[in-house]
Design an enzyme around this catalytic site. Structure first.
Site, mmCIF file in Angstrom:
data_model
loop_
_atom_site.group_PDB
_atom_site.id
_atom_site.type_symbol
_atom_site.label_atom_id
_atom_site.label_comp_id
_atom_site.label_asym_id
_atom_site.label_seq_id
_atom_site.Cartn_x
_atom_site.Cartn_y
_atom_site.Cartn_z
ATOM 1 N N ASP A 140 3.624 11.523 4.928
ATOM 2 C CA ASP A 140 4.183 10.637 4.920
ATOM 3 C C ASP A 140 5.151 10.300 7.052
ATOM 4 O O ASP A 140 6.062 10.756 7.476
ATOM 5 C CB ASP A 140 5.518 10.721 4.305
ATOM 6 C CG ASP A 140 5.834 9.337 3.624
ATOM 7 O OD1 ASP A 140 5.928 8.327 4.478
ATOM 8 O OD2 ASP A 140 5.745 8.754 2.447
ATOM 9 N N SER A 183 5.181 4.540 5.206
ATOM 10 C CA SER A 183 5.197 4.868 4.219
ATOM 11 C C SER A 183 4.553 3.738 3.240
ATOM 12 O O SER A 183 3.296 3.171 3.662
ATOM 13 C CB SER A 183 5.681 5.396 3.483
ATOM 14 O OG SER A 183 5.985 6.234 2.531
#
Length: 308
Positions: free
Chosen positions: A155, A40
């Site tokens: 993500d 991320s």
């Protein structure tokens, strides 16, 4: 033979800026990093670092970000896949990182994303840097999945919040992890934050962002049903409340499991729970918090590096 040290950077939105503070402390104390893994926001910071950007330069980039920049890059998506479009953020990353490839970076780097076609973790070890970090940072529902050769990625926090194991796979003997996930910061949150529910905090930071947004975005926000914060009726929750709350639960469980399987590592946990996802205008204090946390853990960390 001197041990090769890996660095694993976790997720956390603007809270991930605390990782820059950790990098500043590591440089100040001559801790040489041989490998970097990221997930991320940590994948973005890690990629910049591996591309040769100094911690000082990263700090300057963060300090230059204003609310007007956030609103400029967070363009509302008119598709049914996400709230925001990733295009302008990708353009910004391309301006900074050019068309660099992972295999050409100064420091070996890898980042993780979740393949929503299979539900499995995917590790990017080669290919275009911007494509890889975009896939690793695409919060499902908030940003659209990144499509690569018919596969869709979101993500990396969903599958590996702080990818310590990937740093070992790259070749590290020891790994320093930096955890900036909100889900594990309960004990570090301010008293005020602890008293409010996760749903209310999420609603608050969206509301704060919208207050500074152009009229069309504000109107869109107002059309979405707000949760009943007194009864916390699930039926009244915005879908991004469900997304982020679920992500927090998943990431905490996965990180606990991954750490049990990982080799010798030292985790730095900046107390960033009080900060919101888009608190980029508080970059200086978040970065300083990361630096101070690393400094406080310094004696134990340096001992870990020397002993191991």
């Amino acid at each position: 033979m001197k041990k090769k040290i890996g660095l694993s950077l976790g997720s956390g939105g603007s809270r991930g800026l605390s990782e820059i503070g950790v990098l500043l402390w590591l440089k100040e104390n001559n801790v040489k990093i041989s490998y970097v893994s990221g997930s991320s926001m940590g994948s973005i910071i890690g990629a910049y670092y591996c591309a040769g950007f100094t911690p000082e330069h990263l700090k300057n980039i963060a300090l230059d970000i204003k609310w007007t920049d956030i609103l400029k890059y967070l363009r509302v998506s008119f598709s049914t896949r996400s709230i925001f479009d990733w295009g302008r953020i990708s353009k910004f990353l391309n301006e900074e990182l050019g068309h660099k490839r992972i295999e050409d970076l100064n420091i070996p780097f890898a980042c993780v994303a979740a393949d929503i076609n299979s539900g499995r973790e995917f590790v990017f070890r080669r290919g275009k840097v911007v494509t890889a970090v975009s896939a690793s940072s695409s919060i499902p529902g908030v940003f659209p999945p990144v499509e690569i050769l018919g596969r869709r990625f979101v993500d990396g926090e969903l599958v590996n919040p702080v990818p310590i194991d990937i740093a070992f796979e790259l070749g590290a003997d020891l790994v320093i992890g930096v955890n900036t996930c909100r889900s594990l910061q309960g004990e570090n949150m301010s008293e005020e934050t602890q008293k409010s529910s996760f749903v209310k905090r999420m609603d608050d930071w969206f509301g704060e962002m919208i207050e500074k947004a152009p009229r069309p975005l504000a109107e869109l926000y107002n059309k979405i049903p707000h949760p009943d914060l007194n009864r916390l009726d699930p039926g009244g929750m915005k879908f991004y409340d469900v997304i982020t709350d679920s992500l927090a639960i998943v990431s905490s469980r996965i990180l606990d499991f991954k750490r049990q399987l990982a080799g010798p590592h030292f985790m730095i946990n900046p107390p960033v729970g009080r900060y919101k996802n888009f608190d980029f205008d508080r970059a200086e204090e978040i970065i300083d918090l990361g630096y101070r946390t690393a400094k406080e853990a310094g004696p134990e960390l340096l001992k870990f590096i020397e002993v191991k």
